[in-house]
Each structure stands twice: as C-alpha cells, then as structure tokens.
Scaffold this motif. Sequence first.
Motif, mmCIF file in Angstrom:
data_model
loop_
_atom_site.group_PDB
_atom_site.id
_atom_site.type_symbol
_atom_site.label_atom_id
_atom_site.label_comp_id
_atom_site.label_asym_id
_atom_site.label_seq_id
_atom_site.Cartn_x
_atom_site.Cartn_y
_atom_site.Cartn_z
ATOM 1 N N ALA A 188 0.855 -1.181 0.000
ATOM 2 C CA ALA A 188 0.000 0.000 0.000
ATOM 3 C C ALA A 188 0.893 1.233 0.000
ATOM 4 O O ALA A 188 2.027 1.192 0.474
ATOM 5 C CB ALA A 188 -0.906 -0.007 1.235
ATOM 6 N N ASP A 189 0.400 2.343 -0.532
ATOM 7 C CA ASP A 189 1.198 3.559 -0.591
ATOM 8 C C ASP A 189 1.663 3.971 0.803
ATOM 9 O O ASP A 189 0.856 4.079 1.732
ATOM 10 C CB ASP A 189 0.381 4.703 -1.208
ATOM 11 C CG ASP A 189 0.130 4.493 -2.692
ATOM 12 O OD1 ASP A 189 0.856 3.688 -3.304
ATOM 13 O OD2 ASP A 189 -0.782 5.147 -3.233
ATOM 14 N N GLY A 190 2.974 4.158 0.940
ATOM 15 C CA GLY A 190 3.526 4.639 2.201
ATOM 16 C C GLY A 190 3.722 3.586 3.263
ATOM 17 O O GLY A 190 4.020 3.909 4.407
ATOM 18 N N HIS A 191 3.557 2.298 2.916
ATOM 19 C CA HIS A 191 3.683 1.223 3.899
ATOM 20 C C HIS A 191 4.539 0.090 3.346
ATOM 21 O O HIS A 191 4.647 -0.090 2.132
ATOM 22 C CB HIS A 191 2.311 0.681 4.300
ATOM 23 C CG HIS A 191 1.439 1.690 4.960
ATOM 24 N ND1 HIS A 191 1.481 1.948 6.317
ATOM 25 C CD2 HIS A 191 0.505 2.539 4.441
ATOM 26 C CE1 HIS A 191 0.604 2.897 6.611
ATOM 27 N NE2 HIS A 191 0.010 3.265 5.499
ATOM 28 N N ALA A 192 5.134 -0.676 4.262
ATOM 29 C CA ALA A 192 5.923 -1.833 3.845
ATOM 30 C C ALA A 192 5.047 -2.827 3.108
ATOM 31 O O ALA A 192 5.450 -3.408 2.107
ATOM 32 C CB ALA A 192 6.572 -2.499 5.057
ATOM 33 N N THR A 193 3.856 -3.048 3.601
ATOM 34 C CA THR A 193 2.858 -3.828 2.867
ATOM 35 C C THR A 193 1.479 -3.182 3.023
ATOM 36 O O THR A 193 0.901 -2.726 2.061
ATOM 37 C CB THR A 193 2.793 -5.294 3.345
ATOM 38 O OG1 THR A 193 2.683 -5.335 4.765
ATOM 39 C CG2 THR A 193 4.008 -6.069 2.884
ATOM 40 N N ALA A 194 0.949 -3.124 4.254
ATOM 41 C CA ALA A 194 -0.375 -2.535 4.472
ATOM 42 C C ALA A 194 -0.432 -1.943 5.875
ATOM 43 O O ALA A 194 0.284 -2.390 6.777
ATOM 44 C CB ALA A 194 -1.461 -3.595 4.313
ATOM 45 N N PRO A 195 -1.290 -0.915 6.086
ATOM 46 C CA PRO A 195 -1.457 -0.376 7.436
ATOM 47 C C PRO A 195 -2.196 -1.365 8.316
ATOM 48 O O PRO A 195 -2.863 -2.279 7.824
ATOM 49 C CB PRO A 195 -2.291 0.892 7.204
ATOM 50 C CG PRO A 195 -3.066 0.576 5.960
ATOM 51 C CD PRO A 195 -2.136 -0.235 5.108
ATOM 52 N N GLU A 196 -2.077 -1.182 9.620
ATOM 53 C CA GLU A 196 -2.801 -2.048 10.536
ATOM 54 C C GLU A 196 -4.291 -1.771 10.438
ATOM 55 O O GLU A 196 -4.730 -0.635 10.281
ATOM 56 C CB GLU A 196 -2.329 -1.813 11.973
ATOM 57 C CG GLU A 196 -3.064 -2.681 12.985
ATOM 58 C CD GLU A 196 -2.500 -2.563 14.394
ATOM 59 O OE1 GLU A 196 -1.536 -1.792 14.577
ATOM 60 O OE2 GLU A 196 -3.018 -3.238 15.288
ATOM 61 N N PHE A 197 -5.093 -2.836 10.532
ATOM 62 C CA PHE A 197 -6.545 -2.690 10.555
ATOM 63 C C PHE A 197 -6.989 -2.417 11.982
ATOM 64 O O PHE A 197 -6.816 -3.249 12.876
ATOM 65 C CB PHE A 197 -7.225 -3.956 10.031
ATOM 66 C CG PHE A 197 -8.718 -3.929 10.123
ATOM 67 C CD1 PHE A 197 -9.458 -2.989 9.410
ATOM 68 C CD2 PHE A 197 -9.393 -4.834 10.928
ATOM 69 C CE1 PHE A 197 -10.841 -2.945 9.494
ATOM 70 C CE2 PHE A 197 -10.777 -4.808 11.020
ATOM 71 C CZ PHE A 197 -11.502 -3.864 10.300
ATOM 72 N N LEU A 198 -7.582 -1.245 12.203
ATOM 73 C CA LEU A 198 -8.033 -0.867 13.541
ATOM 74 C C LEU A 198 -9.540 -0.979 13.696
ATOM 75 O O LEU A 198 -10.062 -0.772 14.783
ATOM 76 C CB LEU A 198 -7.591 0.569 13.851
ATOM 77 C CG LEU A 198 -6.084 0.805 13.844
ATOM 78 C CD1 LEU A 198 -5.779 2.277 14.134
ATOM 79 C CD2 LEU A 198 -5.391 -0.093 14.854
ATOM 80 N N GLY A 199 -10.225 -1.320 12.621
ATOM 81 C CA GLY A 199 -11.677 -1.419 12.655
ATOM 82 C C GLY A 199 -12.277 -0.492 11.622
ATOM 83 O O GLY A 199 -11.737 0.580 11.343
ATOM 84 N N THR A 200 -13.382 -0.872 11.042
ATOM 85 C CA THR A 200 -14.035 -0.052 10.026
ATOM 86 C C THR A 200 -14.470 1.280 10.622
ATOM 87 O O THR A 200 -15.053 1.334 11.700
ATOM 88 C CB THR A 200 -15.254 -0.786 9.454
ATOM 89 O OG1 THR A 200 -14.798 -1.954 8.765
ATOM 90 C CG2 THR A 200 -16.024 0.096 8.479
ATOM 91 N N GLY A 201 -14.145 2.353 9.909
ATOM 92 C CA GLY A 201 -14.520 3.685 10.375
ATOM 93 C C GLY A 201 -13.491 4.333 11.268
ATOM 94 O O GLY A 201 -13.664 5.475 11.673
#
Length: 213
Positions: A188-201
């Motif tokens: 993902a842009d700006g990340h090694a792979t993807a940001p952490e999922f903290l919950g929808t919204g």
Amino acid sequence: MPGHPYDRPKRLLDVLVAGVALVVLSPVLLAVALVVAVGLGRPVLFRQTRPGLHGQLFELRKFRTMKPMGPGRVTDGDRLTGLGRWLRATSLDELPTLWNVLRGDMSLVGPRPLLVRYLDRYTPEQARRHEVRPGVTGLAQVRGRNSLSWEEKFAYDVRYVDTRCLRLDLQILAETVVRVLRREGVSADGHATAPEFLGTGRSAGHLDSASQA
C-alpha cells in the motif's frame, strides 16, 4: 449448519495439489531456505499464530523476510530487507504455507489469514471471512492485494465465501500467477505492505502490518 457442497472436493484438491507441489518444489524450498539462512540468519521460518476456519487458531509458516527488532529497526519497514522485499514480491516466502494447506489449516484459495488481534475488530459481516479456511491466495489478492482498502478486501473475502466453486478457484489461481509475475499490489502507498486494521470507520494510523500480509 450444513456445509457447502464444494467444501469436500475443495479439500481433496488442496491435499492433492499441496502434496504434489511440496515434492516438486522441494529443491526450490531448500534453495530459498539457504538464501534466507545466509541473508537473514536463523531461524529461516517465520511462525505466527493466526485464526483459521471458524476462528480456530493455527501456526502459520512462511519464510522469514525481516530482521529482528533492534536499534534503528523498530517498524516493519525498517526490518524488511531487500531480500525480504524480493521474496514477498515473488511470493516465494509463501511456499511453506503449502504445509499448512496439507495439514488442513489453510486452503489454496480463501481469505488471507490475518492477525489474532483483529478478531474483535471485524463487523459481523466482515467476520464471515472465517466461514472458510484461509487461503494462500484469494479473491482480494487478485483484485488489488494491498492496494485495496481493508473494507474492500473484506468485501471480496465475503463475496468469495458466498460464491466459492471450482471454476472461481481455478480462475483465482490463474490470476495469481499473473499478479505474481507482474508483482502488482505488493504494498500500500507509504507502507511496507499494508497499514494495521483498527476497525471499520477508524483511522488506520501509521503502523505497518508487513508480517501479516
């Protein structure tokens, strides 16, 4: 609740393909293990507990792609090496997950197994991704992988749960080969792979989740 009519033949296909692949690819597995041992040291395997079918926990195995935490190596982006990036881009780090498929922890195709701490962050609809075994690859992976938002990934996961069949699995496997060759959607842009999922919204913050993709 009765099982899906495709689940039994799907499991037989998983065992057959994973068993043959482990034998045929054993020289590749050995070569990658040696490269990781020389380039990153031991252990060569990354092991982490992940939730599988119905949220039951299992130990995921992949080739290690990151250095251990230490001075100057705090985030996953700091710890991910050039070798590790190459292994991820080529998906060679995923080869040991074939053992998880053979054991019945995973399937060749299904939603990717994520972190245990995400279990209480899913909406009830998103949690349906655990109605099937997690996969080495999946519908979300061939529709954009880490270029997708978490909500988009989970929507594809649930769509797979509802529409799974042999034809779809073969299509996903074929598209996965193309995606791997093109090395699309690895980060993902700006990340090694993807940001952490903290919950929808909720804001995803800045944390990487390179060890979970």
